[in-house]
Motif scaffolding. Structure first.
Motif, PDB file in Angstrom:
ATOM      1  N   HIS A 210      38.535 -43.881  28.555  1.00 20.96           N
ATOM      2  CA  HIS A 210      37.719 -44.671  27.628  1.00 20.96           C
ATOM      3  C   HIS A 210      36.299 -44.126  27.567  1.00 20.96           C
ATOM      4  O   HIS A 210      35.324 -44.883  27.538  1.00 20.96           O
ATOM      5  CB  HIS A 210      37.715 -46.142  28.046  1.00 20.96           C
ATOM      6  N   ALA A 211      36.171 -42.809  27.578  1.00 17.04           N
ATOM      7  CA  ALA A 211      34.851 -42.187  27.526  1.00 17.04           C
ATOM      8  C   ALA A 211      34.143 -42.538  26.223  1.00 17.04           C
ATOM      9  O   ALA A 211      34.771 -42.772  25.193  1.00 17.04           O
ATOM     10  CB  ALA A 211      34.984 -40.674  27.646  1.00 17.04           C
ATOM     11  N   VAL A 212      32.817 -42.564  26.290  1.00 16.12           N
ATOM     12  CA  VAL A 212      32.014 -42.848  25.103  1.00 16.12           C
ATOM     13  C   VAL A 212      32.246 -41.766  24.059  1.00 16.12           C
ATOM     14  O   VAL A 212      32.309 -40.578  24.379  1.00 16.12           O
ATOM     15  CB  VAL A 212      30.524 -42.897  25.487  1.00 16.12           C
ATOM     16  N   ARG A 217      26.713 -33.902  16.561  1.00 16.10           N
ATOM     17  CA  ARG A 217      25.271 -33.658  16.596  1.00 16.10           C
ATOM     18  C   ARG A 217      24.609 -34.360  17.780  1.00 16.10           C
ATOM     19  O   ARG A 217      23.660 -33.841  18.377  1.00 16.10           O
ATOM     20  CB  ARG A 217      24.622 -34.107  15.285  1.00 16.10           C
ATOM     21  N   GLU A 218      25.096 -35.550  18.143  1.00 13.87           N
ATOM     22  CA  GLU A 218      24.563 -36.216  19.327  1.00 13.87           C
ATOM     23  C   GLU A 218      24.830 -35.378  20.575  1.00 13.87           C
ATOM     24  O   GLU A 218      23.961 -35.251  21.445  1.00 13.87           O
ATOM     25  CB  GLU A 218      25.190 -37.606  19.461  1.00 13.87           C
ATOM     26  N   LEU A 219      26.017 -34.787  20.648  1.00 17.48           N
ATOM     27  CA  LEU A 219      26.336 -33.903  21.769  1.00 17.48           C
ATOM     28  C   LEU A 219      25.472 -32.646  21.749  1.00 17.48           C
ATOM     29  O   LEU A 219      25.028 -32.171  22.796  1.00 17.48           O
ATOM     30  CB  LEU A 219      27.818 -33.513  21.720  1.00 17.48           C
ATOM     31  N   ASP A 220      25.237 -32.105  20.541  1.00 20.20           N
ATOM     32  CA  ASP A 220      24.381 -30.911  20.432  1.00 20.20           C
ATOM     33  C   ASP A 220      23.000 -31.201  21.009  1.00 20.20           C
ATOM     34  O   ASP A 220      22.435 -30.398  21.765  1.00 20.20           O
ATOM     35  CB  ASP A 220      24.234 -30.488  18.958  1.00 20.20           C
ATOM     36  N   MET A 253      21.802 -42.364  23.595  1.00 17.52           N
ATOM     37  CA  MET A 253      21.381 -43.172  24.735  1.00 17.52           C
ATOM     38  C   MET A 253      21.920 -44.590  24.614  1.00 17.52           C
ATOM     39  O   MET A 253      22.358 -45.188  25.615  1.00 17.52           O
ATOM     40  CB  MET A 253      19.847 -43.171  24.841  1.00 17.52           C
ATOM     41  N   ARG A 254      21.910 -45.131  23.404  1.00 13.85           N
ATOM     42  CA  ARG A 254      22.424 -46.486  23.198  1.00 13.85           C
ATOM     43  C   ARG A 254      23.917 -46.563  23.536  1.00 13.85           C
ATOM     44  O   ARG A 254      24.368 -47.475  24.227  1.00 13.85           O
ATOM     45  CB  ARG A 254      22.173 -46.904  21.751  1.00 13.85           C
ATOM     46  N   LYS A 255      24.678 -45.567  23.059  1.00  7.23           N
ATOM     47  CA  LYS A 255      26.115 -45.555  23.331  1.00  7.23           C
ATOM     48  C   LYS A 255      26.415 -45.390  24.814  1.00  7.23           C
ATOM     49  O   LYS A 255      27.406 -45.930  25.324  1.00  7.23           O
ATOM     50  CB  LYS A 255      26.778 -44.418  22.540  1.00  7.23           C
ATOM     51  N   LEU A 256      25.570 -44.637  25.500  1.00  2.00           N
ATOM     52  CA  LEU A 256      25.789 -44.342  26.921  1.00  2.00           C
ATOM     53  C   LEU A 256      25.191 -45.404  27.838  1.00  2.00           C
ATOM     54  O   LEU A 256      25.384 -45.351  29.060  1.00  2.00           O
ATOM     55  CB  LEU A 256      25.190 -42.972  27.265  1.00  2.00           C
ATOM     56  N   GLY A 257      24.458 -46.373  27.253  1.00  3.40           N
ATOM     57  CA  GLY A 257      23.811 -47.395  28.062  1.00  3.40           C
ATOM     58  C   GLY A 257      22.691 -46.822  28.911  1.00  3.40           C
ATOM     59  O   GLY A 257      22.417 -47.326  30.010  1.00  3.40           O
ATOM     60  N   ALA A 258      22.041 -45.764  28.419  1.00  2.98           N
ATOM     61  CA  ALA A 258      20.989 -45.072  29.170  1.00  2.98           C
ATOM     62  C   ALA A 258      19.612 -45.479  28.649  1.00  2.98           C
ATOM     63  O   ALA A 258      19.449 -45.758  27.459  1.00  2.98           O
ATOM     64  CB  ALA A 258      21.167 -43.565  29.066  1.00  2.98           C
ATOM     65  N   HIS A 259      18.637 -45.512  29.560  1.00  3.05           N
ATOM     66  CA  HIS A 259      17.274 -45.869  29.177  1.00  3.05           C
ATOM     67  C   HIS A 259      16.334 -44.665  29.149  1.00  3.05           C
ATOM     68  O   HIS A 259      15.220 -44.768  28.640  1.00  3.05           O
ATOM     69  CB  HIS A 259      16.729 -46.930  30.142  1.00  3.05           C
ATOM     70  N   ALA A 267      24.952 -39.601  32.460  1.00  2.00           N
ATOM     71  CA  ALA A 267      26.098 -40.371  31.979  1.00  2.00           C
ATOM     72  C   ALA A 267      27.070 -39.481  31.192  1.00  2.00           C
ATOM     73  O   ALA A 267      28.287 -39.638  31.296  1.00  2.00           O
ATOM     74  CB  ALA A 267      25.614 -41.533  31.113  1.00  2.00           C
ATOM     75  N   SER A 268      26.515 -38.548  30.421  1.00  2.00           N
ATOM     76  CA  SER A 268      27.368 -37.632  29.653  1.00  2.00           C
ATOM     77  C   SER A 268      28.189 -36.740  30.581  1.00  2.00           C
ATOM     78  O   SER A 268      29.357 -36.458  30.315  1.00  2.00           O
ATOM     79  CB  SER A 268      26.515 -36.763  28.739  1.00  2.00           C
ATOM     80  N   ARG A 269      27.574 -36.329  31.673  1.00  3.56           N
ATOM     81  CA  ARG A 269      28.311 -35.480  32.641  1.00  3.56           C
ATOM     82  C   ARG A 269      29.393 -36.290  33.348  1.00  3.56           C
ATOM     83  O   ARG A 269      30.500 -35.789  33.572  1.00  3.56           O
ATOM     84  CB  ARG A 269      27.327 -34.850  33.622  1.00  3.56           C
ATOM     85  N   ARG A 270      29.085 -37.532  33.708  1.00  2.00           N
ATOM     86  CA  ARG A 270      30.101 -38.359  34.359  1.00  2.00           C
ATOM     87  C   ARG A 270      31.284 -38.609  33.422  1.00  2.00           C
ATOM     88  O   ARG A 270      32.426 -38.691  33.862  1.00  2.00           O
ATOM     89  CB  ARG A 270      29.496 -39.714  34.777  1.00  2.00           C
ATOM     90  N   ALA A 271      30.997 -38.674  32.128  1.00  2.00           N
ATOM     91  CA  ALA A 271      32.057 -38.917  31.134  1.00  2.00           C
ATOM     92  C   ALA A 271      32.803 -37.648  30.752  1.00  2.00           C
ATOM     93  O   ALA A 271      33.747 -37.694  29.969  1.00  2.00           O
ATOM     94  CB  ALA A 271      31.450 -39.551  29.885  1.00  2.00           C
ATOM     95  N   GLY A 272      32.394 -36.496  31.313  1.00  2.00           N
ATOM     96  CA  GLY A 272      33.053 -35.249  30.967  1.00  2.00           C
ATOM     97  C   GLY A 272      32.687 -34.719  29.605  1.00  2.00           C
ATOM     98  O   GLY A 272      33.406 -33.898  29.022  1.00  2.00           O
ATOM     99  N   LEU A 273      31.537 -35.153  29.067  1.00  2.00           N
ATOM    100  CA  LEU A 273      31.091 -34.701  27.751  1.00  2.00           C
ATOM    101  C   LEU A 273      30.182 -33.475  27.838  1.00  2.00           C
ATOM    102  O   LEU A 273      30.048 -32.728  26.869  1.00  2.00           O
ATOM    103  CB  LEU A 273      30.339 -35.830  27.036  1.00  2.00           C
ATOM    104  N   LEU A 274      29.531 -33.307  28.995  1.00  2.00           N
ATOM    105  CA  LEU A 274      28.680 -32.137  29.241  1.00  2.00           C
ATOM    106  C   LEU A 274      29.055 -31.561  30.598  1.00  2.00           C
ATOM    107  O   LEU A 274      29.495 -32.294  31.495  1.00  2.00           O
ATOM    108  CB  LEU A 274      27.195 -32.541  29.264  1.00  2.00           C
ATOM    109  N   PRO A 275      28.877 -30.235  30.777  1.00  2.00           N
ATOM    110  CA  PRO A 275      29.176 -29.639  32.089  1.00  2.00           C
ATOM    111  C   PRO A 275      28.101 -29.977  33.123  1.00  2.00           C
ATOM    112  O   PRO A 275      26.997 -30.326  32.776  1.00  2.00           O
ATOM    113  CB  PRO A 275      29.198 -28.137  31.780  1.00  2.00           C
TER     114      PRO A 275
END
Length: 275
Positions: A210-212, A217-220, A253-259, A267-275
């Motif tokens: 259930h990754a975000v 472009r957000e990933l870029d 940041m909003r989708k990831l719940g990050a401030h 959070a992106s790394r924990r979700a496997g979205l970034l290395p």
């Protein structure tokens, strides 16, 4: 079926050359080794006489342009004294008289030649030369991007060991994602993004079920942020406006719940979205 990137880029450059100069005929190709070019694309030609013609460095107008690494032109091809005449038959079949040849030069190395031509013996003006050189620069930039993609893909496929190596992987991932939108060749672009996906999951296993879901472009933007880029540097790298970058970053940041930016990257790394 995907077209080769060479064909797409060359055809687009020849169309730009004709539109900018008003020359009725344009043709060209890329070198397959240090001294030989094959005419692969024609625009505005009445016959196929020039297609597939192999041009050797030093021979004819294009060969002279390759050898000298600079633009060359003749007012009347068939009577020109300063070029050799190995290709006269093909040029005559197409009915060309006034011809210019502009090399595509990447890092001081000729990688291709663009030709423009008239069917009358007329002098080619400076504005026409400038427009032809601009078209050649477009091809040059496309080749630079492709070369960089191939280099990064090769580096990304190397085995990774140690923290320092992971930082290099993360940098390569960010550069690859930044280059992806500029790739004309769809097959190469898909390969590049596939490698980005493998790099993103290599550090911590596959993404959670259930990754975000972030947009490309957000990933870029996050990939650039993860590599240490400021918003301004990210904007320049991705060809965006700084405010647009901020918008993508806020959405991610909003989708990831990050401030903070750091929390978003983590959070992106924990979700496997970034290395």
């Amino acid at each position: 079926m995907h077209e080769p990137a060479d064909a797409v880029e060359m055809r687009a450059a020849l169309l730009r050359l004709r539109r900018a100069t008003g020359l009725p005929v344009a043709f060209g190709g890329l070198l397959h080794d240090a001294r030989r070019l094959r005419i692969a694309e024609l625009s505005g030609a009445a016959t196929g006489a020039l297609r597939g013609l192999a041009i050797c460095a030093g021979n004819g107008l294009g060969g002279k342009s390759i050898a000298l690494s600079r633009p060359c032109a003749v007012t009347d091809y068939r009577s020109a004294r300063h070029i050799s005449h190995e290709y006269d038959a093909a040029v005559a079949t197409e009915g060309l008289r006034s011809v210019l040849a502009v090399p595509v030069v990447v890092r001081r190395k000729v990688r291709g030649v663009l030709y423009g031509a008239l069917r009358e013996p007329m002098a080619i003006g400076e504005r026409t030369f400038d427009a032809a050189m601009a078209a050649a620069r477009d091809v040059e930039q496309a080749l630079v991007v492709r070369d960089e993609v191939q280099r990064l893909l090769a580096a990304a496929r190397e085995p990774v060991a140690g923290l320092g190596a992971w930082e290099e992987v993360r940098e390569a991932h960010g550069e690859l994602r930044a280059l992806a939108p500029r790739i004309v060749d769809q097959a190469l672009r898909e390969t590049l993004l596939s490698v980005c996906g493998r790099l993103a999951t290599a550090a911590g296993g596959p993404p959670r079920e259930h990754a975000v879901a972030l947009t490309p472009r957000e990933l870029d933007v996050l990939a650039c942020v993860a590599a240490g880029s400021t918003n301004a540097a990210t904007a320049e790298r991705l060809g965006l406006q700084p405010e647009t970058v901020k918008g993508y970053l806020r959405a991610a940041m909003r989708k990831l719940g990050a401030h903070t930016r750091g929390e978003a990257v983590a959070a992106s790394r924990r979700a496997g979205l970034l290395p």
